[in-house]
Design a protein around this motif. Structure first.
Motif, PDB file in Angstrom:
ATOM      1  N   LEU A   1      14.754  69.085  21.427  1.00  0.00           N
ATOM      2  CA  LEU A   1      15.553  68.247  22.331  1.00  0.00           C
ATOM      3  C   LEU A   1      14.708  67.248  23.118  1.00  0.00           C
ATOM      4  O   LEU A   1      15.237  66.230  23.582  1.00  0.00           O
ATOM      5  CB  LEU A   1      16.314  69.137  23.319  1.00  0.00           C
ATOM      6  CG  LEU A   1      17.420  70.018  22.744  1.00  0.00           C
ATOM      7  CD1 LEU A   1      18.000  70.897  23.838  1.00  0.00           C
ATOM      8  CD2 LEU A   1      18.515  69.162  22.122  1.00  0.00           C
ATOM      9  N   MET A   2      13.422  67.500  23.262  1.00  0.00           N
ATOM     10  CA  MET A   2      12.584  66.665  24.117  1.00  0.00           C
ATOM     11  C   MET A   2      12.546  65.196  23.702  1.00  0.00           C
ATOM     12  O   MET A   2      12.627  64.305  24.560  1.00  0.00           O
ATOM     13  CB  MET A   2      11.168  67.239  24.188  1.00  0.00           C
ATOM     14  CG  MET A   2      11.089  68.561  24.921  1.00  0.00           C
ATOM     15  SD  MET A   2       9.396  69.190  25.084  1.00  0.00           S
ATOM     16  CE  MET A   2       8.693  67.972  26.190  1.00  0.00           C
ATOM     17  N   PRO A   3      12.432  64.863  22.413  1.00  0.00           N
ATOM     18  CA  PRO A   3      12.399  63.445  22.053  1.00  0.00           C
ATOM     19  C   PRO A   3      13.672  62.684  22.425  1.00  0.00           C
ATOM     20  O   PRO A   3      13.656  61.454  22.506  1.00  0.00           O
ATOM     21  CB  PRO A   3      12.213  63.474  20.530  1.00  0.00           C
ATOM     22  CG  PRO A   3      11.585  64.784  20.248  1.00  0.00           C
ATOM     23  CD  PRO A   3      12.180  65.729  21.244  1.00  0.00           C
ATOM     24  N   PHE A   4      14.769  63.404  22.654  1.00  0.00           N
ATOM     25  CA  PHE A   4      16.038  62.750  22.962  1.00  0.00           C
ATOM     26  C   PHE A   4      16.326  62.680  24.457  1.00  0.00           C
ATOM     27  O   PHE A   4      17.198  61.915  24.872  1.00  0.00           O
ATOM     28  CB  PHE A   4      17.182  63.493  22.266  1.00  0.00           C
ATOM     29  CG  PHE A   4      17.048  63.545  20.764  1.00  0.00           C
ATOM     30  CD1 PHE A   4      17.420  62.466  19.982  1.00  0.00           C
ATOM     31  CD2 PHE A   4      16.520  64.672  20.142  1.00  0.00           C
ATOM     32  CE1 PHE A   4      17.292  62.505  18.600  1.00  0.00           C
ATOM     33  CE2 PHE A   4      16.390  64.718  18.770  1.00  0.00           C
ATOM     34  CZ  PHE A   4      16.770  63.634  17.994  1.00  0.00           C
ATOM     35  N   VAL A   5      15.631  63.465  25.263  1.00  0.00           N
ATOM     36  CA  VAL A   5      15.941  63.515  26.696  1.00  0.00           C
ATOM     37  C   VAL A   5      14.812  62.992  27.581  1.00  0.00           C
ATOM     38  O   VAL A   5      15.042  62.640  28.733  1.00  0.00           O
ATOM     39  CB  VAL A   5      16.299  64.952  27.128  1.00  0.00           C
ATOM     40  CG1 VAL A   5      17.533  65.442  26.394  1.00  0.00           C
ATOM     41  CG2 VAL A   5      15.130  65.913  26.889  1.00  0.00           C
ATOM     42  N   VAL A   6      13.584  62.939  27.051  1.00  0.00           N
ATOM     43  CA  VAL A   6      12.454  62.440  27.840  1.00  0.00           C
ATOM     44  C   VAL A   6      12.452  60.920  27.812  1.00  0.00           C
ATOM     45  O   VAL A   6      12.473  60.312  26.733  1.00  0.00           O
ATOM     46  CB  VAL A   6      11.123  62.995  27.303  1.00  0.00           C
ATOM     47  CG1 VAL A   6       9.947  62.375  28.050  1.00  0.00           C
ATOM     48  CG2 VAL A   6      11.103  64.509  27.417  1.00  0.00           C
ATOM     49  N   PRO A   7      12.454  60.254  28.976  1.00  0.00           N
ATOM     50  CA  PRO A   7      12.446  58.782  29.001  1.00  0.00           C
ATOM     51  C   PRO A   7      11.104  58.211  28.569  1.00  0.00           C
ATOM     52  O   PRO A   7      10.076  58.891  28.644  1.00  0.00           O
ATOM     53  CB  PRO A   7      12.740  58.459  30.470  1.00  0.00           C
ATOM     54  CG  PRO A   7      12.229  59.643  31.224  1.00  0.00           C
ATOM     55  CD  PRO A   7      12.467  60.831  30.337  1.00  0.00           C
ATOM     56  N   GLY A   8      11.109  56.958  28.131  1.00  0.00           N
ATOM     57  CA  GLY A   8       9.880  56.290  27.735  1.00  0.00           C
ATOM     58  C   GLY A   8      10.096  55.374  26.556  1.00  0.00           C
ATOM     59  O   GLY A   8      11.240  55.074  26.164  1.00  0.00           O
ATOM     60  N   GLU A   9       9.011  54.902  25.999  1.00  0.00           N
ATOM     61  CA  GLU A   9       9.069  53.992  24.852  1.00  0.00           C
ATOM     62  C   GLU A   9       9.812  54.644  23.691  1.00  0.00           C
ATOM     63  O   GLU A   9       9.603  55.818  23.384  1.00  0.00           O
ATOM     64  CB  GLU A   9       7.651  53.623  24.434  1.00  0.00           C
ATOM     65  CG  GLU A   9       7.587  52.698  23.222  1.00  0.00           C
ATOM     66  CD  GLU A   9       6.174  52.479  22.751  1.00  0.00           C
ATOM     67  OE1 GLU A   9       6.007  51.870  21.675  1.00  0.00           O
ATOM     68  OE2 GLU A   9       5.239  52.921  23.447  1.00  0.00           O
TER      69      GLU A   9
END
Length: 253
Positions: free
Chosen positions: A84-92
């Motif tokens: 889930l982290m790639p979808f919820v962590v903000p950034g590039e």
């Protein structure tokens, strides 16, 4: 801490890893995990070398790959969190398989998966080559607070007792025609959980009174004195010190 509590993770064997004193193995695994956690997540090659090191230890301990992989399934909840982290962590953002995902999230997911998997694998190898009683003796030898060792000892000793109590309560419910089929049955299950807690608490009080009546004063006697030679310490230190060299190289590069 009596014998006879061999756990399901333990795999009987006569390998050099099995023969090491438990406190040597505990210190080695703790040092290895500490080094892995300290490794920069960008050093992907370092984690591959850590995996090779663990594979070599598993081969030396004669642990089949299938046995080890099945025990690694315990980390599935962490895998779900990492996914889930790639979808919820903000950034590039970048496109991966047609999906827009976060670059910091991808690195975070990799960090959790790599370090978590290596830590769990090291723990599984430790549990596969060391009996529970030996682990407790090793913790005693490493001067872990005696109260924590006693709590762990009682948890191991009476875990099966509580499990059997749960099984008997389940059989009693089924013999009376009860079958949990939906939310309306949660009340019955809640009452069963409450009854199990009360029975466990009362059993604990009876055990404590029995121990006090036999001279228990807050400390357990050390039945076996576990010692290790310098050669055994050197043998056990090979894993964490090799990993430390890889970690230092990862930071320098």
């Amino acid at each position: 801490m009596g014998a006879g509590h061999t756990h399901k993770l333990y795999r009987h064997g006569h390998s050099p890893i099995h023969a090491l004193p438990p406190h040597c193995k505990l210190a080695a695994v703790f040092g290895f995990v500490l080094v892995v956690v300290s490794t920069p997540r960008e050093a992907v090659w370092a984690f591959a070398l850590y995996a090779v090191l663990l594979a070599a230890v598993a081969a030396l301990a004669r642990i089949p790959a299938g046995f080890l992989l099945r025990r690694l399934l315990i980390e599935i909840p962490f895998v779900a969190f990492a996914v889930l982290m790639p979808f919820v962590v903000p950034g590039e953002q970048v496109r991966v398989l047609g999906l827009s995902v976060s670059v910091p999230g991808l690195w975070g997911a990799w960090n959790v998966l790599a370090k978590g998997t290596l830590g769990v694998a090291a723990s599984v190898i430790l549990a596969s080559t060391t009996e529970l009683r030996s682990l407790l003796l090793g913790l005693q030898r490493l001067k872990l607070p005696p109260m924590l060792v006693q709590i762990a000892s009682f948890m191991i000793r009476y875990g099966d007792v509580i499990t059997d109590e749960m099984r008997r309560m389940s059989i009693a419910r089924r013999s009376r025609g009860f079958e949990a089929r939906g939310i309306r049955h949660w009340g019955v299950l809640g009452k069963s959980a409450g009854a199990l807690f009360i029975r466990s608490y009362e059993r604990g009080e009876r055990v404590h009174l029995a121990m006090v009546s036999r001279g228990y004063t807050g400390t357990m006697p050390v039945i076996d004195e576990v010692t290790a030679s310098r050669a055994q310490w050197t043998y056990a230190a090979a894993l964490p010190f090799t990993a430390l060299a890889v970690c230092l190289l990862g930071w320098s590069l």
